[in-house]
Design an enzyme around this catalytic site. Structure first.
Site, short mmCIF file in Angstrom:
data_model
loop_
_atom_site.label_atom_id
_atom_site.label_comp_id
_atom_site.label_asym_id
_atom_site.label_seq_id
_atom_site.Cartn_x
_atom_site.Cartn_y
_atom_site.Cartn_z
N LYS A 52 0.84 -1.20 0.00
CA LYS A 52 0.00 0.00 0.00
C LYS A 52 0.87 1.25 0.00
CE LYS A 52 -3.76 -2.50 2.20
NZ LYS A 52 -4.49 -2.90 3.41
N GLN A 96 -4.46 -1.66 9.58
CA GLN A 96 -4.37 -2.98 8.97
C GLN A 96 -4.94 -4.04 9.93
OE1 GLN A 96 -3.45 -3.54 5.82
NE2 GLN A 96 -3.78 -5.73 6.00
N ASP A 119 -11.18 2.45 4.04
CA ASP A 119 -11.39 0.99 3.98
C ASP A 119 -12.88 0.67 3.80
OD1 ASP A 119 -9.29 -0.83 4.04
OD2 ASP A 119 -8.88 -0.47 6.16
N1 GUN Z 1 -6.77 -7.05 6.16
C1 GUN Z 1 -7.09 -7.80 5.08
N2 GUN Z 1 -7.65 -7.02 4.12
C2 GUN Z 1 -7.69 -5.77 4.61
C3 GUN Z 1 -8.15 -4.53 4.08
O1 GUN Z 1 -8.66 -4.42 2.97
N3 GUN Z 1 -7.99 -3.46 4.90
C4 GUN Z 1 -7.45 -3.54 6.15
N4 GUN Z 1 -7.36 -2.44 6.87
N5 GUN Z 1 -7.01 -4.68 6.66
C5 GUN Z 1 -7.13 -5.78 5.89
#
Ligand code: GUN
Length: 289
Positions: A52, A96, A119
């Site tokens: 990211k 995350q 998100d």
């Molecule tokens: N963990 C697995 N997929 C995601 C996601 O799309 N966003 C976040 N914040 N954590 C994750």
């Protein structure tokens, strides 16, 4: 032989577009900025967060990288989020997941301002999504719908079967697929479904998001179906330097022979999650203009 859905290439175009939007915002004095918070050092999470941050840099956006030890308390994490909520130079906040077990995920998600919830996990965002109101859409489900549209896979009247009912993929995806612009009929299978192959065999579009490597065999798939594999499973492999290989929820080699379309792992859905996140960050920054 199935058509391979090249998520990496499609995501690259979306990211390029996000980069152009970023340039426009920058010319107006706004640099889109995403705060990325990682608690602990779960190897998969470290890899996602790194991806990211790389994508942010490539699109010309700012990344505010906050890596906290696994022992960070819930109160400390909430204090960091409160600070970022109040910081006008931060447009999006991403924590995350999963979080260490001593931290309540729901409380953390609810602490993020819905204006910065790129998100799409906050209950306000989820409510807006279900009601079809403007708001941030969750990145993985939104990326899957984007892939279906981009590949011109017929969704109207199609039977979409989802394996998995997570808050991140299964539940929101079902909601997006029944929107009028997609118009699919949706079945969700989960661990409480006695024999899910009864449903998967009927699927025109099959989305596997169960987190079980190789769960979907060729016999479970209707010939010609579109198969979307959301699984990113680390399977031990001593012959690899990393000690593992990534495997999806679908037995790719077998299913690829009879499906109409298929997403590879890696290079299918994964890159789309990051691309849609970049879009959401641009949108969050644009909303401040
Ligand atoms: N963990 C697995 N997929 C995601 C996601 O799309 N966003 C976040 N914040 N954590 C994750």
């Amino acid at each position: 032989m199935a058509i391979i859905i090249d998520g990496k290439a499609i995501a690259a175009r979306v990211r390029e577009d996000a980069g152009l939007c970023t340039q426009k915002l920058k010319s107006r004095g706004i640099t889109p900025c995403l705060a990325v918070i990682l608690v602990g050092d779960n190897p998969a999470s470290v890899s996602y967060v790194t991806g990211k941050e790389k994508a942010l840099a490539e699109a010309g956006m700012d990344g505010r990288d906050l890596r906290l030890p696994a022992a960070t308390s819930e109160a400390e994490l909430l204090a960091h989020i409160a600070k970022m909520n109040d910081d006008d130079t931060v447009h999006g906040i991403l924590v995350q997941l999963p979080l260490p077990p001593h931290i309540n995920e729901d409380r953390i998600i609810q602490a993020i301002s819905p204006k910065k919830d790129v998100d799409g996990f906050h209950p306000v965002s989820v409510g807006n999504m279900v009601l079809g109101r403007p708001g941030f859409l969750p990145c993985t489900p939104n990326g899957i719908v984007y892939l279906l549209k981009e590949m011109k896979i017929k969704t109207a009247g199609a039977h979409a079967v989802i394996l998995g009912r997570s808050n991140i993929v299964g539940k929101p995806l079902a909601n997006l697929l029944i929107r009028r612009d997609v118009n699919a009929t949706v079945t969700i299978c989960h661990t409480g479904t006695p024999d899910f192959s009864v449903y998967t065999k009927q699927a025109d579009i099959l989305i596997a998001a169960a987190g079980k490597p190789g769960l979907v065999s060729a016999g479970m798939v209707k010939p010609g179906a579109a198969v979307i594999d959301v699984g990113v499973n680390r399977v031990p492999d001593a012959s690899k330097k990393s000690g593992f290989i990534l495997r999806g929820d679908v037995d790719y080699d077998a299913v690829e022979k009879t499906a109409g379309w298929i997403t590879p792992v890696p290079g299918g859905v994964g890159p789309m999650t990051i691309a849609m996140l970049m879009r959401n960050v641009v949108e969050a920054a644009g909303n401040t203009v």
